[in-house]
Design an enzyme around this catalytic site. Structure first.
Site, PDB file in Angstrom:
ATOM      1  N   GLY A 193       0.839  -1.190   0.000  1.00 40.56           N
ATOM      2  CA  GLY A 193       0.000   0.000   0.000  1.00 40.56           C
ATOM      3  C   GLY A 193       0.872   1.237   0.000  1.00 40.56           C
ATOM      4  O   GLY A 193       2.038   1.179   0.426  1.00 40.56           O
TER       5      GLY A 193
ATOM      6  N   GLN B 237       2.945  10.058   1.328  1.00 36.56           N
ATOM      7  CA  GLN B 237       4.233   9.361   1.391  1.00 36.56           C
ATOM      8  C   GLN B 237       5.147   9.710   0.219  1.00 36.56           C
ATOM      9  O   GLN B 237       6.336   9.405   0.244  1.00 36.56           O
ATOM     10  CB  GLN B 237       4.028   7.840   1.404  1.00 36.56           C
ATOM     11  CG  GLN B 237       3.396   7.330   2.686  1.00 36.56           C
ATOM     12  CD  GLN B 237       3.309   5.814   2.659  1.00 36.56           C
ATOM     13  OE1 GLN B 237       2.358   5.249   2.147  1.00 36.56           O
ATOM     14  NE2 GLN B 237       4.310   5.141   3.205  1.00 36.56           N
TER      15      GLN B 237
ATOM     16  N   CYS C  58       6.119   0.339   7.626  1.00 33.70           N
ATOM     17  CA  CYS C  58       5.702   1.452   6.771  1.00 33.70           C
ATOM     18  C   CYS C  58       6.913   1.891   5.960  1.00 33.70           C
ATOM     19  O   CYS C  58       7.995   2.065   6.516  1.00 33.70           O
ATOM     20  CB  CYS C  58       5.182   2.605   7.636  1.00 33.70           C
ATOM     21  SG  CYS C  58       4.659   4.035   6.673  1.00 33.70           S
ATOM     22  N   LEU C  59       6.726   2.065   4.669  1.00 37.11           N
ATOM     23  CA  LEU C  59       7.835   2.487   3.811  1.00 37.11           C
ATOM     24  C   LEU C  59       8.389   3.840   4.250  1.00 37.11           C
ATOM     25  O   LEU C  59       9.530   4.164   3.958  1.00 37.11           O
ATOM     26  CB  LEU C  59       7.363   2.552   2.348  1.00 37.11           C
ATOM     27  CG  LEU C  59       7.013   1.194   1.712  1.00 37.11           C
ATOM     28  CD1 LEU C  59       6.295   1.393   0.388  1.00 37.11           C
ATOM     29  CD2 LEU C  59       8.262   0.348   1.521  1.00 37.11           C
TER      30      LEU C  59
ATOM     31  N   HIS D 207      -4.477   1.643   7.338  1.00 36.52           N
ATOM     32  CA  HIS D 207      -3.126   2.220   7.424  1.00 36.52           C
ATOM     33  C   HIS D 207      -2.984   3.371   6.421  1.00 36.52           C
ATOM     34  O   HIS D 207      -2.479   4.450   6.760  1.00 36.52           O
ATOM     35  CB  HIS D 207      -2.099   1.109   7.146  1.00 36.52           C
ATOM     36  CG  HIS D 207      -0.668   1.547   7.141  1.00 36.52           C
ATOM     37  ND1 HIS D 207       0.254   1.090   8.064  1.00 36.52           N
ATOM     38  CD2 HIS D 207       0.007   2.386   6.324  1.00 36.52           C
ATOM     39  CE1 HIS D 207       1.432   1.645   7.811  1.00 36.52           C
ATOM     40  NE2 HIS D 207       1.312   2.433   6.753  1.00 36.52           N
ATOM     41  N   GLU D 208      -3.434   3.140   5.182  1.00 33.68           N
ATOM     42  CA  GLU D 208      -3.270   4.173   4.148  1.00 33.68           C
ATOM     43  C   GLU D 208      -4.163   5.382   4.416  1.00 33.68           C
ATOM     44  O   GLU D 208      -3.755   6.523   4.194  1.00 33.68           O
ATOM     45  CB  GLU D 208      -3.551   3.599   2.747  1.00 33.68           C
ATOM     46  CG  GLU D 208      -2.667   2.424   2.338  1.00 33.68           C
ATOM     47  CD  GLU D 208      -1.182   2.628   2.605  1.00 33.68           C
ATOM     48  OE1 GLU D 208      -0.699   3.778   2.589  1.00 33.68           O
ATOM     49  OE2 GLU D 208      -0.496   1.620   2.845  1.00 33.68           O
TER      50      GLU D 208
ATOM     51  N   HIS E 193      -2.590   7.626   6.784  1.00 35.41           N
ATOM     52  CA  HIS E 193      -1.596   8.511   6.154  1.00 35.41           C
ATOM     53  C   HIS E 193      -2.261   9.800   5.663  1.00 35.41           C
ATOM     54  O   HIS E 193      -1.661  10.871   5.704  1.00 35.41           O
ATOM     55  CB  HIS E 193      -0.930   7.819   4.957  1.00 35.41           C
ATOM     56  CG  HIS E 193       0.260   6.975   5.315  1.00 35.41           C
ATOM     57  ND1 HIS E 193       1.363   7.481   5.960  1.00 35.41           N
ATOM     58  CD2 HIS E 193       0.524   5.661   5.096  1.00 35.41           C
ATOM     59  CE1 HIS E 193       2.262   6.505   6.127  1.00 35.41           C
ATOM     60  NE2 HIS E 193       1.777   5.396   5.623  1.00 35.41           N
TER      61      HIS E 193
HETATM   62 NI    NI Z   1       2.716   3.565   5.640  1.00 34.34          NI
END
Ligand code: NI
Length: 182
Positions: free
Chosen positions: A48, A53, A90-91, A132-133, A136
């Site tokens: 995702g 991000q 998380c990236l 999660h997204e 963000h």
């Molecule tokens: Ni993330």
């Protein structure tokens, strides 16, 4: 539209804490960004990715847990049920893994890249990824769910990583501690 080069923003970057604006009129620009986000997500082995991000403050996410790609604009959670806790990475918070308590089932309403309304019944892993997204888009990160003790150790780790990456390109090599990257 030309290719847009996107780069994943890492903890400490202000764009991760901004609240995303709703997309009012979907243009080819939004479609191009969504395509690039998907490409970047796959390249980073993520499941995702949300627009903040990659430094955009508009409400867009992509997700693919292996059952198909979602490109969603203005996603909102309209109902939640049950509970689950999955270890999430998380990236944008590299090397960190946090077990986050979330709903087990969610219903998401959004628009697709052509502006058509879509409704998604997500459960288990997909529900986790969507939540999660969407976090963000509100400037919320997995580290916000961690205990104070973990927050402090994570902060130390990230400062050390930042320091290290200034000297040489060694960040990300440290710990990929979490299977799930979103
Ligand atoms: Ni993330």
């Amino acid at each position: 539209m030309e290719e847009i080069a996107l780069r994943i923003r890492v903890y400490g970057d202000i764009s991760l804490r901004k609240k995303a604006r709703p997309v009012r009129k979907i243009t080819k620009y939004h479609r191009a960004i969504l395509s690039q986000m998907a490409r970047l997500m796959y390249a980073e082995s993520g499941v995702g990715l949300a627009a903040p991000q990659v430094g955009f403050d508009e409400a867009m996410i992509v997700a693919d847990i292996g059952s198909g790609l979602y490109k969603l604009i203005n996603p909102v959670i309209v109902s939640k049920q049950g509970a689950q806790a999955i270890e999430e990475g998380c990236l944008s918070v590299p090397g960190v893994c946090v077990k986050v308590k979330r709903a087990k089932n969610v219903v998401i309403q959004a628009q697709d890249e052509d502006g058509r309304p879509v409704s998604i019944n997500a459960e288990d892993l997909l529900a986790c990824v969507m939540q999660h997204e969407i976090d963000h888009l509100r400037g919320k990160l997995i580290i916000d769910y961690a205990s104070l003790f973990k927050k402090i150790s994570v902060r130390k780790k990230l400062v050390a990583m930042k320091q290290a990456s200034k000297n040489e390109k060694m960040h990300q090599s440290s710990e990929k501690s979490c299977e799930l990257q979103l």
